[in-house]
Design an enzyme around this catalytic site. Sequence first.
Site, PDB file in Angstrom:
ATOM      1  CD  GLU A 122      73.323  43.465  -8.499  1.00 41.25           C
ATOM      2  OE1 GLU A 122      72.780  43.870  -9.542  1.00 41.25           O
ATOM      3  OE2 GLU A 122      74.285  44.062  -7.957  1.00 41.25           O
ATOM      4  CB  CYS A 135      75.445  41.226 -10.771  1.00 36.44           C
ATOM      5  SG  CYS A 135      76.545  42.288  -9.812  1.00 36.44           S
ATOM      6  CG  HIS A 172      78.598  45.219  -8.592  1.00 33.58           C
ATOM      7  ND1 HIS A 172      78.079  45.253  -9.859  1.00 33.58           N
ATOM      8  CD2 HIS A 172      79.794  45.850  -8.660  1.00 33.58           C
ATOM      9  CE1 HIS A 172      78.907  45.878 -10.667  1.00 33.58           C
ATOM     10  NE2 HIS A 172      79.971  46.247  -9.952  1.00 33.58           N
ATOM     11  CB  CYS A 180      76.504  44.616 -14.403  1.00 34.42           C
ATOM     12  SG  CYS A 180      77.463  43.742 -13.147  1.00 34.42           S
TER      13      CYS A 180
END
Length: 150
Positions: free
Chosen positions: A58, A89, A56, A86
Amino acid sequence: MMDYARDEEFMRLAINEAMHAKEEDEVPVGAIIVRNGEIVASAYNTREYGKNALYHAEIKAIDEACKRLGGWRLVGCTMYVTLEPCPMCAGAIINSRIERVVYGAPDHKAGAFGTMINLTDYPLFKPQIEKGVLAEECAKMLSDFFKNKR
Protein backbone atom coordinates in the site's frame (compact mmCIF):
# COMPACT_ATOMS: atom_id res chain seq x y z
CA MET A 1 -22.83 2.53 -6.61
CA MET A 2 -20.55 -0.49 -6.42
CA ASP A 3 -19.68 -2.50 -9.48
CA TYR A 4 -18.76 -5.95 -8.15
CA ALA A 5 -17.53 -7.22 -11.52
CA ARG A 6 -15.23 -4.21 -11.85
CA ASP A 7 -14.05 -4.59 -8.24
CA GLU A 8 -13.22 -8.25 -8.88
CA GLU A 9 -11.38 -7.35 -12.08
CA PHE A 10 -9.16 -4.86 -10.28
CA MET A 11 -8.70 -7.18 -7.29
CA ARG A 12 -7.40 -9.86 -9.67
CA LEU A 13 -4.75 -7.36 -10.76
CA ALA A 14 -3.83 -6.78 -7.10
CA ILE A 15 -3.59 -10.58 -6.71
CA ASN A 16 -1.21 -10.63 -9.69
CA GLU A 17 0.95 -8.08 -7.84
CA ALA A 18 0.87 -10.29 -4.73
CA MET A 19 2.08 -13.22 -6.84
CA HIS A 20 5.20 -11.19 -7.72
CA ALA A 21 5.89 -10.85 -4.00
CA LYS A 22 5.41 -14.59 -3.51
CA GLU A 23 7.86 -15.31 -6.34
CA GLU A 24 10.43 -13.23 -4.44
CA ASP A 25 9.69 -15.09 -1.18
CA GLU A 26 7.92 -12.05 0.27
CA VAL A 27 4.57 -12.13 2.06
CA PRO A 28 2.16 -12.06 -0.89
CA VAL A 29 0.34 -8.75 -0.61
CA GLY A 30 -0.43 -6.66 -3.68
CA ALA A 31 -2.09 -3.30 -4.22
CA ILE A 32 -3.23 -1.18 -7.11
CA ILE A 33 -4.64 2.34 -7.21
CA VAL A 34 -7.24 3.26 -9.78
CA ARG A 35 -8.66 6.64 -10.80
CA ASN A 36 -11.38 7.05 -13.41
CA GLY A 37 -11.03 3.39 -14.37
CA GLU A 38 -7.30 3.72 -15.07
CA ILE A 39 -4.56 2.11 -13.02
CA VAL A 40 -2.27 4.84 -11.72
CA ALA A 41 -0.08 2.68 -9.47
CA SER A 42 0.67 -0.94 -8.65
CA ALA A 43 2.96 -2.47 -6.07
CA TYR A 44 3.69 -5.48 -3.94
CA ASN A 45 5.28 -6.14 -0.58
CA THR A 46 9.11 -6.04 -0.59
CA ARG A 47 9.98 -5.63 3.10
CA GLU A 48 12.44 -8.53 3.19
CA TYR A 49 14.21 -7.80 -0.09
CA GLY A 50 14.24 -4.05 0.52
CA LYS A 51 15.11 -4.47 4.19
CA ASN A 52 12.67 -1.70 5.02
CA ALA A 53 9.62 -1.79 7.31
CA LEU A 54 7.88 0.77 5.11
CA TYR A 55 7.88 -1.36 1.96
CA HIS A 56 4.30 -2.57 2.26
CA ALA A 57 2.38 -2.81 -1.00
CA GLU A 58 0.00 0.00 0.00
CA ILE A 59 2.77 2.47 0.92
CA LYS A 60 4.65 1.75 -2.29
CA ALA A 61 1.47 2.14 -4.38
CA ILE A 62 0.63 5.45 -2.68
CA ASP A 63 4.16 6.71 -3.34
CA GLU A 64 3.91 5.75 -7.01
CA ALA A 65 0.44 7.30 -7.40
CA CYS A 66 1.53 10.57 -5.79
CA LYS A 67 4.49 10.81 -8.15
CA ARG A 68 2.42 9.92 -11.20
CA LEU A 69 -0.47 12.26 -10.36
CA GLY A 70 1.76 15.08 -9.12
CA GLY A 71 0.44 15.58 -5.62
CA TRP A 72 -0.14 14.02 -2.21
CA ARG A 73 -3.94 14.09 -2.36
CA LEU A 74 -5.25 11.04 -4.18
CA VAL A 75 -8.81 12.34 -4.46
CA GLY A 76 -11.00 10.24 -6.73
CA CYS A 77 -8.81 7.16 -6.27
CA THR A 78 -9.66 3.64 -5.17
CA MET A 79 -7.10 1.27 -3.71
CA TYR A 80 -7.48 -2.47 -4.22
CA VAL A 81 -5.39 -4.52 -1.82
CA THR A 82 -5.32 -8.24 -1.17
CA LEU A 83 -5.03 -7.94 2.63
CA GLU A 84 -6.74 -5.52 4.99
CA PRO A 85 -4.34 -2.63 5.63
CA CYS A 86 -2.35 -2.48 8.88
CA PRO A 87 -2.39 0.70 11.02
CA MET A 88 0.58 2.21 9.17
CA CYS A 89 -0.98 1.65 5.77
CA ALA A 90 -4.47 2.67 6.89
CA GLY A 91 -2.95 5.91 8.18
CA ALA A 92 -1.23 6.54 4.86
CA ILE A 93 -4.49 5.84 3.01
CA ILE A 94 -6.34 8.32 5.22
CA ASN A 95 -3.59 10.94 4.89
CA SER A 96 -3.47 10.60 1.11
CA ARG A 97 -7.25 11.05 0.88
CA ILE A 98 -7.85 7.86 -1.08
CA GLU A 99 -11.63 7.85 -1.29
CA ARG A 100 -12.32 4.13 -1.43
CA VAL A 101 -10.48 1.00 -0.27
CA VAL A 102 -11.43 -2.47 -1.47
CA TYR A 103 -9.65 -5.29 0.31
CA GLY A 104 -9.71 -9.04 0.01
CA ALA A 105 -8.76 -10.96 3.16
CA PRO A 106 -9.21 -9.58 6.66
CA ASP A 107 -6.04 -9.28 8.74
CA HIS A 108 -6.76 -10.89 12.12
CA LYS A 109 -3.40 -9.75 13.50
CA ALA A 110 -3.18 -6.12 12.39
CA GLY A 111 -6.26 -5.14 10.34
CA ALA A 112 -6.98 -1.44 10.84
CA PHE A 113 -10.21 -1.06 8.86
CA GLY A 114 -12.45 -3.05 11.17
CA THR A 115 -10.91 -6.40 12.06
CA MET A 116 -8.57 -5.48 14.95
CA ILE A 117 -9.14 -1.73 15.11
CA ASN A 118 -10.93 0.72 12.89
CA LEU A 119 -9.19 3.97 12.09
CA THR A 120 -12.39 5.24 10.49
CA ASP A 121 -13.86 5.43 14.02
CA TYR A 122 -11.73 8.51 14.65
CA PRO A 123 -12.40 12.09 13.49
CA LEU A 124 -10.19 11.74 10.43
CA PHE A 125 -10.81 11.56 6.69
CA LYS A 126 -13.01 8.51 6.14
CA PRO A 127 -12.50 6.43 3.02
CA GLN A 128 -15.31 4.15 1.95
CA ILE A 129 -14.30 0.58 2.86
CA GLU A 130 -15.41 -2.50 0.90
CA LYS A 131 -14.44 -5.78 2.56
CA GLY A 132 -14.06 -9.29 1.28
CA VAL A 133 -13.72 -8.97 -2.50
CA LEU A 134 -12.22 -12.32 -3.58
CA ALA A 135 -11.50 -12.88 0.12
CA GLU A 136 -11.12 -16.66 -0.10
CA GLU A 137 -8.61 -16.46 -2.94
CA CYS A 138 -6.61 -13.74 -1.15
CA ALA A 139 -6.65 -15.61 2.18
CA LYS A 140 -5.63 -18.91 0.56
CA MET A 141 -2.64 -17.30 -1.12
CA LEU A 142 -1.46 -16.03 2.28
CA SER A 143 -2.14 -19.24 4.19
CA ASP A 144 -0.41 -21.33 1.51
CA PHE A 145 2.62 -19.03 1.68
CA PHE A 146 2.94 -19.42 5.46
CA LYS A 147 2.33 -23.19 5.34
CA ASN A 148 5.22 -23.50 2.88
CA LYS A 149 7.41 -21.35 5.16
CA ARG A 150 6.89 -23.78 8.05
